[in-house]
Design a protein around this motif. Structure first.
Motif, short mmCIF file in Angstrom:
data_model
loop_
_atom_site.label_atom_id
_atom_site.label_comp_id
_atom_site.label_asym_id
_atom_site.label_seq_id
_atom_site.Cartn_x
_atom_site.Cartn_y
_atom_site.Cartn_z
N ARG A 33 0.41 -5.67 -8.82
CA ARG A 33 -0.37 -6.84 -8.25
C ARG A 33 -1.24 -6.06 -7.33
O ARG A 33 -0.77 -4.84 -6.84
N TYR A 35 -4.10 -6.65 -3.85
CA TYR A 35 -4.45 -7.68 -2.93
C TYR A 35 -5.44 -7.02 -2.32
O TYR A 35 -5.48 -5.98 -1.63
N SER A 36 -6.38 -7.74 -2.15
CA SER A 36 -7.82 -7.54 -1.37
C SER A 36 -8.00 -8.39 -0.24
O SER A 36 -7.99 -9.66 -0.64
N GLU A 37 -7.92 -7.81 0.98
CA GLU A 37 -8.17 -8.79 2.12
C GLU A 37 -9.49 -8.36 2.80
O GLU A 37 -9.60 -7.38 3.32
N ASN A 42 -9.60 -13.59 0.52
CA ASN A 42 -8.38 -12.65 0.01
C ASN A 42 -8.22 -13.06 -1.53
O ASN A 42 -8.36 -14.09 -2.13
N GLU A 44 -6.02 -11.65 -5.02
CA GLU A 44 -4.97 -11.20 -5.66
C GLU A 44 -4.78 -11.66 -7.15
O GLU A 44 -5.51 -12.49 -7.69
N THR A 149 4.57 0.41 -2.81
CA THR A 149 3.35 -0.13 -2.24
C THR A 149 2.50 0.64 -1.73
O THR A 149 2.90 1.47 -0.98
N ASP A 151 -1.92 1.96 -1.03
CA ASP A 151 -3.42 1.51 -0.61
C ASP A 151 -4.11 2.56 -1.62
O ASP A 151 -3.97 3.59 -1.72
N VAL A 173 -7.70 -1.64 -1.28
CA VAL A 173 -6.77 -2.76 -1.95
C VAL A 173 -5.36 -2.27 -1.82
O VAL A 173 -5.03 -0.88 -1.97
N GLU A 174 -4.33 -3.12 -1.55
CA GLU A 174 -3.06 -2.90 -1.69
C GLU A 174 -2.57 -3.04 -3.12
O GLU A 174 -2.75 -4.22 -3.48
N THR A 176 0.90 -3.15 -5.32
CA THR A 176 2.30 -3.24 -5.44
C THR A 176 2.95 -3.08 -6.85
O THR A 176 2.12 -3.69 -7.67
#
Lengths: 185, 142
Positions: A33, A35-37, A42, A44, A149, A151, A173-174, A176
Motif C-alpha cells: 500500500r 499513502y501520499s499525504e 490524501n 492511497e 513500513t 518512506d 510517500v509512505e 506499507t
C-alpha cells in the motif's frame, strides 16, 4: 535492459529454488500500500498481487510488483498514476532484491515476532536504488507474515510532480508491505 | 450598472460550470469491467503464450486492455480479500503458473461451478509478474 533485469531476477529465484527448496517461503498475494499525504488531498493505493520469495536460511528475498495492479479509490488518480507518473506502459513492473542482514537473530522455526534489518535494491521505472529498512517477521508454524513500513522519495525514481499538483501529491510517500508467506513444497 | 450585473452573472455561471466539470472529472467512476467491451478476444493458451514467448510485445499489446479469453478454469484460489480463478499452463517456481483472474464478487459462485469446463472469462490485463499473467475485475461471460 528491463528484460535483462527480469531474467536476472528470475535467475535468482530459480537459484534460490534449487539450492534449498525446504527453506523457501513464497506468496503471490502479498500486499503493498502506498499513502501520499498532501495539503489538498490524501491518496492511497493498494496492490494485492505482489509476488515474493524468501530463503529463510540465507535471508535473501525478492519481490515483484505489477504496477497496474495498484487500485485507487478514484479512477482519475489511478489513470494519472499509470499514465503520467509511473508510466506503466513503459515500466510495467517494480522489484526488490535484497537480504536480511541480521538473519542470525531470527529463528524461522520458532513461533514469534522478530525484528529484521533489510537491505537491497529497489527498482521502480528502471531506476535502481540501494535501500536499507527495518521490518518484522511474525512466524507461525509454516506461515510467516513479513511486514514493513517505510518512506520513499518519488524524485529518487525520476517521478516528476508538476507544479500545478504540488499540493495534491506528497514528495515522500509512505509504503506499507505485508506478505503472508507459505512454505514451498 | 445593468451591464455589470449581467457580466457578473455570466462569470458566476462560468465558474459554476467549471466547478461542475472539475467535480465530475475528479469523481468519474471506475470502468465497469463487467459491461466493458473486450479489446481482444482469443484463447487463454494463445494469450499466455504471447507473454511467455514474446513478453515485450505482449505487454505493449495487452496491458491496460480488456481481454476475453476462452479456456478452462483449473481451480480457484481464495485469500482474505480475493478470489482468483487460475487457468494453469504448467508448474514453476510458485507452483501452477498461468493466468490468474481476480473475480468480481458476483462471479465467484458461477466460476466455482464451471471449474474444469470451457468458459469465456473477461477481465482487465494488469501485466505479467514473471510467472503469471494478471487479469483483474474478471467476469464469466458464458
Amino acid at each position: 535492459m528491463k528484460y535483462l533485469k527480469t531474467l536476472l531476477l528470475l535467475s535468482v529465484l530459480v537459484m534460490m529454488y534449487h539450492d534449498v527448496v525446504a527453506q523457501n517461503y513464497m506468496t503471490r498475494n502479498g500486499m503493498i500500500r502506498f499513502y501520499s499525504e498532501a495539503p489538498l488531498e490524501n491518496i492511497e493505493a493498494v496492490n494485492r498481487q505482489v509476488s515474493s520469495v524468501i530463503n529463510t536460511e540465507t535471508g535473501e528475498f525478492v519481490f515483484r510488483v505489477v504496477m497496474r495492479s495498484f487500485n485507487f479509490e478514484k479512477a482519475l488518480m489511478q489513470e494519472h498514476f499509470n499514465e503520467n507518473y509511473i508510466e506503466s506502459h513503459k515500466y510495467p513492473n517494480a522489484s526488490f532484491q535484497g537480504r536480511i542482514t541480521n538473519i542470525d537473530e531470527i529463528n524461522f522455526s520458532v513461533p514469534g515476532e522478530y525484528v529484521a534489518q533489510v537491505e537491497g535494491e529497489l527498482t521502480i521505472r528502471d531506476v535502481t536504488r540501494s535501500i536499507s529498512k527495518t521490518g518484522t517477521f511474525i512466524v507461525n508454524g509454516e506461515e510467516i507474515l513479513g511486514k514493513s513500513t517505510f518512506d520513499i522519495a518519488v524524485a529518487d525514481y525520476n517521478i516528476r510532480i508538476p507544479t500545478a499538483v504540488v499540493n495534491n501529491i506528497a514528495e515522500v510517500v509512505e509504503v506499507t508491505v505485508e506478505v503472508p508467506l507459505k512454505k514451498m513444497n | 450598472m445593468k451591464l455589470l450585473k449581467i457580466a457578473s452573472l455570466i462569470s458566476l455561471a462560468g465558474l459554476l460550470a467549471l466547478a461542475a466539470v472539475y467535480f465530475f472529472v475528479y469523481n468519474k467512476p471506475h470502468t465497469n469491467f463487467e459491461q466493458a467491451k473486450p479489446d481482444f478476444k482469443l484463447t487463454a493458451s494463445e494469450f499466455y503464450s504471447a507473454f511467455t514467448d514474446t513478453q515485450e510485445q505482449a505487454e505493449l499489446k495487452y496491458n491496460g486492455n480488456v481481454v476475453e479469453l476462452s479456456g478452462k478454469i483449473d481451480f480457484i484460489e481464495s485469500t482474505n480479500s480475493l478470489n482468483i480463478a487460475v487457468l494453469a499452463f504448467g508448474d514453476g517456481l510458485f507452483g501452477p503458473e498461468g493466468i490468474r483472474c481476480t473475480l468480481l464478487d458476483n462471479h465467484v459462485e458461477k466460476a466455482e461451478m464451471l471449474i474444469g469446463s470451457d468458459v469465456q472469462i473477461k477481465g482487465f490485463c494488469s501485466g505479467f509478474s514473471g510467472s503469471d499473467v494478471i487479469l483483474e475485475h474478471c467476469s464469466i461471460v458464458n
